[in-house]
Design a protein around this motif. Structure first.
Motif: not given
Length: 220
Positions: A161-171, A173-187
Motif C-alpha cells: 500500500a505504501l509503494v502504491q502511495a509513493i508511485l501515485a504521488g501520495e507519499a 518518494d525518498v528512494l526515487g521509486l517514481r522515476w525508476k517506475d517511469a523509466g521501467w514503463d518508458l523503456s
C-alpha cells in the motif's frame, strides 16, 4: 584473412555476443543488464565503423564480408533470447522476436542455397534500417531490465500500500521509486514499439529477398 582494424572490430563484435551472455552468468541484476547494455551498444557501434573504415581505407576483404553479417545476426539472436527469457516469455515480446529470428534463419538459408547467385540478395537500405531498429530496440530493452530490478530491489519488504502511495504521488518518494517506475514503463514501451517496427521491416525485407530469389528456385 587480413588482420586490419575493420576485421578486428568485426571479430570483437562476434566475441561480444558471448560477452553479453557472460554478464548474466557472473553478475547479479541490475548490474548484468547495465553491463550487457554497454557491451551490446559498443558492439552495435562497431557495426557502422568496421564497414565505413573498410571502404574508406580500401581494406575490404572476403573474410570481413563473410563474417560481418554473421556477427550482426548472432548479436541480435542471442540478445533477443536473453531478453525474452528474462521477460517471462511475454507474448508481446515473443512474437516479434520470433519473426526476426525466423527471417534471419530463412534469409541465411536462401543465401547458402543460392551460392554464387547470392549477390542478388545484396543488403538494401531498408534492411539497414531494419538492423538499426533491432539494435536500438534491444539496447532499450536491456535498460528496461535495469530499471525493473532497481525498483524491485528497493521495494522488497515494503508495504504494498505504501509503494502504491509513493508511485501515485501520495507519499514522499525518498528512494526515487517514481522515476525508476517511469523509466521501467518508458523503456518497455519504446523498446517494444521499436521491436515491432523492426519485425515489420524484417517481414518486408524478407519477402523482398524471397521474391528476388524466385527465378533461381524454379526447376527447369
Amino acid at each position: 584473412m587480413k588482420w586490419n582494424l575493420p576485421n578486428i572490430l568485426t571479430i570483437g563484435r562476434l566475441f561480444a555476443c558471448f560477452g553479453v551472455v557472460i554478464m548474466f552468468l557472473y553478475f547479479n541484476r541490475p548490474w548484468a543488464d547495465w553491463f550487457a547494455l554497454i557491451l551490446f551498444a559498443a558492439a552495435a557501434i562497431t557495426d557502422f565503423f568496421d564497414g565505413y573504415l573498410a571502404r574508406a581505407w580500401n581494406q575490404t576483404s572476403k573474410f570481413g564480408a563473410m563474417l560481418d553479417p554473421i556477427a550482426d545476426k548472432a548479436m541480435v539472436v542471442i540478445a533477443l533470447l536473453i531478453i525474452v527469457g528474462f521477460s517471462g516469455m511475454d507474448p508481446w515480446l515473443l512474437l516479434p522476436a520470433t519473426v526476426i529470428i525466423f527471417r534471419e534463419v530463412f534469409v541465411s538459408g536462401l543465401r547458402e542455397f543460392l551460392g554464387d547467385d547470392a549477390k542478388t540478395l545484396a543488403v538494401t537500405k531498408l534492411a539497414k534500417w531494419k538492423t538499426t531498429a533491432q539494435m536500438v530496440a534491444i539496447a532499450v530493452l536491456f535498460s528496461k531490465g535495469a530499471f525493473e530490478h532497481y525498483l524491485i530491489e528497493q521495494t522488497v519488504g515494503m508495504d504494498p500500500a505504501l509503494v502504491q502511495a509513493i508511485l501515485a504521488g501520495e507519499a514522499d518518494d525518498v528512494l526515487g521509486l517514481r522515476w525508476k517506475d517511469a523509466g521501467w514503463d518508458l523503456s518497455w514501451s519504446i523498446g517494444l514499439v521499436l521491436l515491432w517496427v523492426a519485425a515489420v521491416l524484417t517481414l518486408i525485407t524478407g519477402w523482398d529477398y524471397f521474391r528476388k530469389s524466385l527465378p533461381y528456385l524454379r526447376d527447369g
